[in-house]
Write an enzyme that holds these catalytic residues in place. Structure first.
Site, PDB file in Angstrom:
ATOM      1  N   TYR A 187       0.811  -1.318   0.158  1.00 10.69           N
ATOM      2  CA  TYR A 187      -0.048  -0.174  -0.232  1.00 10.69           C
ATOM      3  C   TYR A 187       0.775   1.257  -0.127  1.00 10.69           C
ATOM      4  O   TYR A 187       1.922   1.953   1.356  1.00 10.69           O
ATOM      5  CB  TYR A 187      -1.119  -0.361   1.557  1.00 10.69           C
ATOM      6  N   ASP A 282       9.541   3.960   0.008  1.00  8.22           N
ATOM      7  CA  ASP A 282       8.434   4.595   0.965  1.00  8.22           C
ATOM      8  C   ASP A 282       8.549   4.163   2.788  1.00  8.22           C
ATOM      9  O   ASP A 282       8.552   2.637   2.930  1.00  8.22           O
ATOM     10  CB  ASP A 282       7.164   3.843   0.584  1.00  8.22           C
ATOM     11  N   LYS A 310       3.041  10.049   7.865  1.00 12.56           N
ATOM     12  CA  LYS A 310       2.700  10.239   9.361  1.00 12.56           C
ATOM     13  C   LYS A 310       3.518  10.812  10.950  1.00 12.56           C
ATOM     14  O   LYS A 310       3.165  11.690  11.415  1.00 12.56           O
ATOM     15  CB  LYS A 310       2.028   8.396  10.172  1.00 12.56           C
TER      16      LYS A 310
HETATM   17  C1  LIG Z   1       3.065   2.303   3.652  1.00  8.14           C
HETATM   18  C2  LIG Z   1       2.742   3.376   2.826  1.00  8.14           C
HETATM   19  N1  LIG Z   1       2.676   4.066   2.736  1.00  8.14           N
HETATM   20  C3  LIG Z   1       1.406   5.063   1.661  1.00  8.14           C
HETATM   21  C4  LIG Z   1       1.009   5.023   3.115  1.00  8.14           C
HETATM   22  C5  LIG Z   1      -0.031   6.492   3.000  1.00  8.14           C
HETATM   23  O1  LIG Z   1       0.071   7.235   3.787  1.00  8.14           O
HETATM   24  P1  LIG Z   1      -1.366   8.714   3.728  1.00  8.14           P
HETATM   25  O2  LIG Z   1      -2.361   7.603   4.767  1.00  8.14           O
HETATM   26  O3  LIG Z   1      -0.818   9.615   5.112  1.00  8.14           O
HETATM   27  O4  LIG Z   1      -1.707   8.565   2.754  1.00  8.14           O
HETATM   28  C6  LIG Z   1       0.457   4.495   4.166  1.00  8.14           C
HETATM   29  C7  LIG Z   1      -0.605   4.980   4.694  1.00  8.14           C
HETATM   30  O5  LIG Z   1      -0.805   3.981   5.924  1.00  8.14           O
HETATM   31  C8  LIG Z   1       1.607   3.784   4.354  1.00  8.14           C
HETATM   32  O6  LIG Z   1       1.684   2.625   5.144  1.00  8.14           O
END
Ligand SMILES: Cc1ncc(COP(=O)(O)O)c(C=O)c1O
Length: 483
Positions: A187, A282, A310
């Site tokens: 994700y 990421d 976050k």
């Molecule tokens: C690995 C990863 N990338 C991107 C995101 C997306 O982040 P946001 O919820 O701040 O848009 C998440 C959210 O859980 C994540 O776990």
């Protein structure tokens, strides 16, 4: 301070984890006994009437009654009233151990006082936003650069989703190549091009309702850990516009639910170099949770770009950003120092003073308290305890962790993929439902998890908190259907 700088005290034995996970999905599910499950569900009716009323009413105004995908909504969502350290309290006054930690960002524990005080000070002097530069933007970018030297420049944004969008755009603008490759199941937020192969590897556009085919036609996925498949995609893309970037969660998709072998990231780095693609880490979850150097510091691999979410504002709103090589990040420059080939990004509330002050002091506090390491030790204790309970009750479940990211796979839902489509069709829903039930049973036993299968520990998780949680898990494991 201990000398250990990272949260992971011992890297998981990856083949052993997969052996357990594969054994788990070969067996019929072992959920909670029906009569015990009824008692757990009764808990919600008996002890959570105000949550029920509020969230019933919310269904009139909010789609599905909840605004957060991570919010537990089985049998109905719980409304939270108070958060402090390791605990949350719902509006009916019930207390829970909080292993959701807002989905990961609050490594210092919920509602951490010293950061809150700095936020109050800032709010009193300047309010949350002015639309103009604030010194804390610089302080935060400098601090991130000190912890992660690969982040030579940092562009703050509003979420992890935006950060990934921006990173991919910068990679395309810089390399002048077209495709982006991700790991199936991972994700990376919900932008058009990334809702592809979501959660279940191999499923491509299964979740891409409302997204035109053209938006995902340059996104490709490969099965977790399959470096041969990655190489084949890189070769395939050569005649189709090339590969601008490969994006990975460095501990493995879904925060390491499918863990990677230790040398995986290095091998991806080498493939990127061979094919002239940029490597994007990421680090929305791992950024600072694994240690102030992030996963890139822990694995000793230098990405071209890093995305944050976050954690970069310690859980305060508008949390995200993309950083990395100066020559790539400069593609975002408007005005001063612009390259003339601008990759367009924006955001009215991006890098507002509130987010920046919160992020700056949260990171300093993480450093001062050694929070990543201490939360990692709590994760180790929780995992050891869960493993012992799984053995004690003869269950097929698997507990493993990467420091403060703890996985407890009971249903194996996250391990299904399209390699076995029949099993996926037959088992996805029952296994998903079991996950929901396990989450509800844990919650009725005083523990909030992420989707019934993942837990984030924090600085606030003392041995006493972990032992209390283990007693709660044990009370659930006593009620599992026999083999
Ligand atoms: C690995 C990863 N990338 C991107 C995101 C997306 O982040 P946001 O919820 O701040 O848009 C998440 C959210 O859980 C994540 O776990």
């Amino acid at each position: 301070m201990t000398s250990q700088l990272y949260a992971i005290s011992e890297y998981p034995n990856v083949p052993e984890v997969y052996a357990r996970l594969n054994a788990l999905i070969r067996q019929p599910i072992r959920p909670v006994r029906r009569e015990s499950m009824q008692a757990y569900l009764d808990y919600f009716d008996r002890r959570c009437p105000r949550s029920k009323d509020l969230t019933n009413e919310a269904q009139q105004y909010i789609p599905g009654g909840v605004q957060h995908n991570l919010a537990f909504n089985y049998p109905f969502p719980i409304a939270i009233d108070r958060a402090d350290g390791a605990y949350l309290w719902d509006v009916d006054g019930n207390r829970y151990i909080d292993f959701l930690q807002a989905g990961g960002p609050t490594l210092l524990g919920s509602n951490y006082g010293p950061v809150r005080e700095k936020v109050f000070e800032l709010l009193r002097s300047c309010g949350p936003v002015t639309g103009l530069f604030h010194e804390y933007e610089l302080k935060l970018a400098q601090l991130i650069n000190r912890y992660m030297p690969a982040v030579e420049m940092f562009r703050m944004l509003g979420s992890g989703t935006e950060s990934v969008m921006a990173a991919v755009r910068a990679a395309r603008a810089f390399t002048r190549k077209r495709n982006v490759i991700k790991v199936g199941g991972a994700y990376h937020g919900w932008s058009d091009q990334m809702v592809y192969g979501l959660h279940v590897p191999g499923t491509g556009r299964m979740e891409a309702k409302g997204i035109p085919g053209s938006a995902t036609q340059n996104t490709r996925e490969f099965y977790p850990n399959d470096l041969g498949a990655l190489k084949r995609l890189l070769i395939f893309n050569r005649l189709r516009g090339g590969t601008a970037a490969v994006i990975v969660e460095p501990v493995g998709p879904e925060s390491g639910t499918r863990p990677v072998p230790f040398d995986f990231n290095q091998k991806v780095r080498e493939l990127c170099d061979e094919f002239g693609a940029l490597l994007i880490f990421d680090e929305v979850v791992t950024g600072f949770r694994l240690g102030l150097g992030g996963a890139q510091g822990y694995f000793g691999v230098k990405p071209d770009l890093t995305t944050f979410g976050k954690c970069v504002s310690g859980g305060y709103p508008m949390a995200g950003g993309v950083g990395g090589r100066r020559d790539v990040i400069l593609r975002f420059a408007a005005g001063i120092g612009g390259t003339g080939e601008r990759a367009y990004i924006g955001g009215t509330l991006s890098a507002n003073p509130l987010s920046c002050v919160a992020g700056y002091y949260a990171l300093l506090e993480i450093e001062r308290t050694n929070a990543a390491v201490i939360a990692g030790q709590a994760g180790d204790r929780l995992t050891r305890g869960l493993t012992a309970l799984v053995e004690k009750y003869g269950l097929p479940y698997a507990a493993y962790n990467q420091g403060s990211i703890v996985h407890l796979e009971t249903s194996g839902t996250m391990l299904l993929d399209l390699k076995n489509p029949l099993r996926l069709m037959r088992e996805l829903n029952p296994r998903k439902h079991m996950m929901e039930e396990m989450g509800a049973a844990y919650m009725a036993s005083g523990i909030i998890t992420l989707a019934g299968s993942r837990m984030y520990t924090s600085l606030a998780d003392t041995d006493a908190v972990i032992d209390e949680a283990l007693a709660g898990f044990e009370s659930v494991f006593r009620n599992i259907v026999p083999a």
